[in-house]
Design an enzyme around this catalytic site. Structure first.
Site, PDB file in Angstrom:
ATOM      1  N   GLY A  52      43.220  73.731  52.404  1.00 43.35           N
ATOM      2  CA  GLY A  52      44.255  72.849  51.637  1.00 43.35           C
ATOM      3  C   GLY A  52      44.138  72.441  50.179  1.00 43.35           C
ATOM      4  O   GLY A  52      45.067  72.083  49.570  1.00 43.35           O
ATOM      5  N   CYS A  83      47.981  76.022  61.461  1.00 43.29           N
ATOM      6  CA  CYS A  83      47.415  75.377  60.483  1.00 43.29           C
ATOM      7  C   CYS A  83      48.675  75.223  59.277  1.00 43.29           C
ATOM      8  O   CYS A  83      49.416  76.158  59.174  1.00 43.29           O
ATOM      9  CB  CYS A  83      46.411  76.315  59.775  1.00 43.29           C
ATOM     10  SG  CYS A  83      45.952  75.764  58.049  1.00 43.29           S
ATOM     11  N   THR A  85      48.681  74.417  56.291  1.00 38.97           N
ATOM     12  CA  THR A  85      48.521  74.975  55.122  1.00 38.97           C
ATOM     13  C   THR A  85      48.806  76.492  55.035  1.00 38.97           C
ATOM     14  O   THR A  85      49.562  76.942  54.157  1.00 38.97           O
ATOM     15  CB  THR A  85      47.323  74.620  54.611  1.00 38.97           C
ATOM     16  OG1 THR A  85      47.045  73.347  54.747  1.00 38.97           O
ATOM     17  CG2 THR A  85      46.962  75.266  53.246  1.00 38.97           C
ATOM     18  N   GLU A 160      36.913  65.851  60.332  1.00 37.49           N
ATOM     19  CA  GLU A 160      35.722  66.690  60.324  1.00 37.49           C
ATOM     20  C   GLU A 160      34.612  66.201  60.915  1.00 37.49           C
ATOM     21  O   GLU A 160      33.644  66.340  61.480  1.00 37.49           O
ATOM     22  CB  GLU A 160      35.900  67.601  59.252  1.00 37.49           C
ATOM     23  CG  GLU A 160      37.021  68.544  59.014  1.00 37.49           C
ATOM     24  CD  GLU A 160      36.917  69.872  59.710  1.00 37.49           C
ATOM     25  OE1 GLU A 160      35.798  70.281  59.952  1.00 37.49           O
ATOM     26  OE2 GLU A 160      37.964  70.575  59.909  1.00 37.49           O
TER      27      GLU A 160
HETATM   28  N1  DGL Z   1      44.344  72.039  59.506  1.00 37.43           N
HETATM   29  C1  DGL Z   1      44.645  72.468  58.088  1.00 37.43           C
HETATM   30  C2  DGL Z   1      46.188  72.110  57.986  1.00 37.43           C
HETATM   31  O1  DGL Z   1      46.970  71.807  59.137  1.00 37.43           O
HETATM   32  C3  DGL Z   1      44.251  71.633  57.205  1.00 37.43           C
HETATM   33  C4  DGL Z   1      42.706  71.886  57.000  1.00 37.43           C
HETATM   34  C5  DGL Z   1      42.382  72.499  55.629  1.00 37.43           C
HETATM   35  O2  DGL Z   1      42.694  71.987  54.526  1.00 37.43           O
HETATM   36  O3  DGL Z   1      42.047  73.603  55.824  1.00 37.43           O
HETATM   37  O4  DGL Z   1      46.745  72.102  57.056  1.00 37.43           O
END
Ligand code: DGL
Length: 311
Positions: A52, A83, A85, A160
């Site tokens: 992100g 995800c 992102t 996390e």
């Molecule tokens: N799980 C990721 C998302 O849905 C966020 C974690 C990241 O920044 O890698 O955007």
């Protein structure tokens, strides 16, 4: 993108699910609930988390390598990009790189917001990269909605760390939620305060723009773990109430429909294994993945296999 013939003789195709970390296990949990007899291979690219805060180019490179691992080495015949992102910044790159159907989480999330919103004004919280891409704003605009997006970069590290608070939703007076709130570790107060600051700013910006939001999209697959806490804080910040949309649930719903459709076309009929078979892979921190992952998945992850995707 071409959709190849699915291998004949393979009764239950593997569904590949990918996230930068283990937030995507919330999507896997929702998928397992809808496709209890399927096979899943989940990859968390934990060595390169967070995505992100990275550039489109880097996110696309990481996401393509991860997708290729699931397709080439695990035989995934259907991919869910769990995800936001990677879905916002790399969906096209992934679709170009692998010869299987690929579904991201943004379009299903926006579609669920359209179904939920009466005012047409929607709030989105997500990572910095997702917000900067304005993928949600575009997907909402295409559905006649106005979206105001806000980056909440502190939330992923809090999740996390496991500082997620009570797991029972608000409606706050049930015995279970009261007991959980009472036994919540003090760190959770930090998470609640961070959420309050983000939401207060978002609501005040929406008011400044003359918006009347009635829906909040959780535009990051880590955030469903914060949903009960978010709903409690939201109830204080917006007494009139705001509907929360979980993009993980929305994506799993869309993926299950698409998968069943594809599967019925290619296999007649699919012979399901008795319970979902899940193999989890990570690029780092397998012990942490096993420890925290079960919270996201709502069942033990089993032995997580360490893999190396290079730099
Ligand atoms: N799980 C990721 C998302 O849905 C966020 C974690 C990241 O920044 O890698 O955007």
């Amino acid at each position: 993108m071409s959709y190849p013939e699915w291998k004949t003789g393979m009764t239950t195709p593997t569904i590949g699910v990918f996230d930068s970390g283990f937030g995507g296990l919330t999507v896997l949990r929702a998928l397992v609930a809808r496709l209890p007899g399927a096979r899943f291979a989940f990859l968390g690219d934990t060595a390169r988390l967070p995505y992100g805060s990275k550039s489109r180019r880097t996110i696309a490179r990481y996401a393509v390598q991860s997708a290729q691992f699931l397709v080439r080495e695990q035989g995934a015949e259907f991919l869910v990009i769990a995800c936001n992102t990677a879905s916002a910044l790399a969906l096209d790159a992934i679709q170009d790189a692998v010869p299987v159907p690929v579904l991201g989480v943004i379009e299903p999330g926006a579609e669920a917001a359209r179904a939920a919103s009466r005012t047409g004004d929607v709030l989105v919280i997500a990572t910095g990269a997702t917000v900067e891409s304005h993928a949600y704003a575009a997907a909402c605009r295409a559905r006649g909605l106005r979206a105001l997006e806000m980056a909440c970069p502190l939330l992923v590290p809090l999740v996390e760390e496991g500082w997620t608070g009570p797991l029972v939703a608000a409606g706050a007076d049930t015995e279970a939620s009261a007991a959980q709130a009472a036994s919540a570790p003090p760190q959770v107060a930090v998470t609640a305060e961070v959420i309050r600051i983000y939401l207060a700013e978002l609501i005040s910006e929406a008011a400044a723009q003359g918006m009347n939001p009635d829906t909040l999209v959780l535009g990051c697959t880590h955030y469903p773990l914060l949903r009960p806490l978010l709903e409690r804080v939201l109830a204080c910040v917006v007494p009139a109430g705001i509907r929360v949309i979980d993009s993980a649930e929305a994506a799993a719903e869309a993926a299950a429909l698409l998968f069943i459709l594809q599967d019925t076309k290619k296999h007649s009929p699919t012979v399901q294994v008795p319970t979902a078979q899940i193999r989890c892979f990570a690029t780092d921190s397998v012990e942490k993945f096993e420890r925290l992952g079960s919270r996201f998945l709502n069942q033990p992850t089993g032995k997580v296999e360490l893999i190396d995707l290079g730099g």
